[in-house]
Design an enzyme around this catalytic site. Sequence first.
Site, PDB file in Angstrom:
ATOM      1  N   GLU A  33       0.842   6.752  -6.689  1.00 48.02           N
ATOM      2  CA  GLU A  33      -0.236   7.742  -6.727  1.00 48.02           C
ATOM      3  C   GLU A  33       0.321   9.166  -6.722  1.00 48.02           C
ATOM      4  O   GLU A  33      -0.116  10.022  -7.506  1.00 48.02           O
ATOM      5  CB  GLU A  33      -1.147   7.519  -5.523  1.00 48.02           C
ATOM      6  CG  GLU A  33      -2.200   8.573  -5.272  1.00 48.02           C
ATOM      7  CD  GLU A  33      -2.798   8.405  -3.892  1.00 48.02           C
ATOM      8  OE1 GLU A  33      -2.717   9.347  -3.081  1.00 48.02           O
ATOM      9  OE2 GLU A  33      -3.332   7.315  -3.611  1.00 48.02           O
ATOM     10  N   LYS A  63       0.833  -1.203   0.000  1.00 47.55           N
ATOM     11  CA  LYS A  63       0.000   0.000   0.000  1.00 47.55           C
ATOM     12  C   LYS A  63       0.870   1.256   0.000  1.00 47.55           C
ATOM     13  O   LYS A  63       0.527   2.269  -0.635  1.00 47.55           O
ATOM     14  CB  LYS A  63      -0.937  -0.001   1.215  1.00 47.55           C
ATOM     15  CG  LYS A  63      -1.809   1.266   1.358  1.00 47.55           C
ATOM     16  CD  LYS A  63      -2.608   1.575   0.104  1.00 47.55           C
ATOM     17  CE  LYS A  63      -3.724   2.575   0.290  1.00 47.55           C
ATOM     18  NZ  LYS A  63      -3.463   3.760   1.069  1.00 47.55           N
TER      19      LYS A  63
END
Length: 332
Positions: free
Chosen positions: A187, A180
């Site tokens: 991102e 993550k």
Amino acid sequence: MREQQPSAGPREIGIVGLGKMGGNIARQALEAGFRVAGQTKGEAPPELVEAGLEVMENPEGFRAALSRPRLVFLWVPAGPIVDQMLDTLADALEPGDILVDGGNSYWGDSIARHARLRERQIRFVDLGTSGGLSGARDGACFMAGGEAEAVERLEPVCRALAVEGGFVHAGGPGMGHFVKLVHNGIEFGMLQAIAEGYALLRHHEKQLDLQGTLEAWRHGSVIRSWLVDLLAEAHRGDPGLGRAESGYIEDTGEVNWLVMDAMRMEVPVPVIAQSVMQLFESRRAPAERDGARAIMAMRHGFGGHPFGPEESIAKERKEGRVGPIRPPMGVD
């Protein structure tokens, strides 16, 4: 499309933290037919109570409310509060019960938490959760780290609350939060590239159809993505993105940890590292901030992140990682 697979065992979960993410996960779970026992700071959201949430006044309530092996999720800010809640829940639960950290904790902290809870015969899973607020509400992406037996108990629950294909047992303890963290770094790089392109569009000396260009990019272009969708929608409702007046981008600091991990592993991540530097710059220079405004609009769209400074997030940036940066894999 949400996965529709039956859950093995009782369809019931506990959730600690009914804020933006935990509250939306609870709503989705209730609609999917789960019994949900929840505890949160302050009053539980009335709409969740009306939908069937069983409110726990304290962690001991989960022991009576849920069947063994109990499955209790945490969606609380990274940092010391995670350790406090894990220890309190471990005191209240029984051997074999499973605690799941769905927040953005540092993966090294998750390895340490797994070891500490294992000594108490409580199983622990670190669960990276992506998809923003809408994903939590309508189908998320989950990345689990932990021992096989604990993840096997967790997996059918996650698949019931995930989009189709949106679950992976990434590896052992800490690996859910590690993947993550890498996701968040990617991102940031994507946000920065899109924002720089947006700034170029705004600054060309010739008039162009900026909104039409963003709309066209959403359909069939190589860069079509949810982030481009969010930027186009934000610009349509607020041309020039004036709502993000300050251009000050707040974040909780996870990608800073990733850059330090990359340095320890000697893996070059120049785009991710530069995107972090640009966040720092957004907090200093009051000059041209079209790119910063674009990043803020996209981040607000997927995660409800603020338009400008917010004390609680700045605090998490400083305190979210509890332990030291981990050494490279295989190095003691």
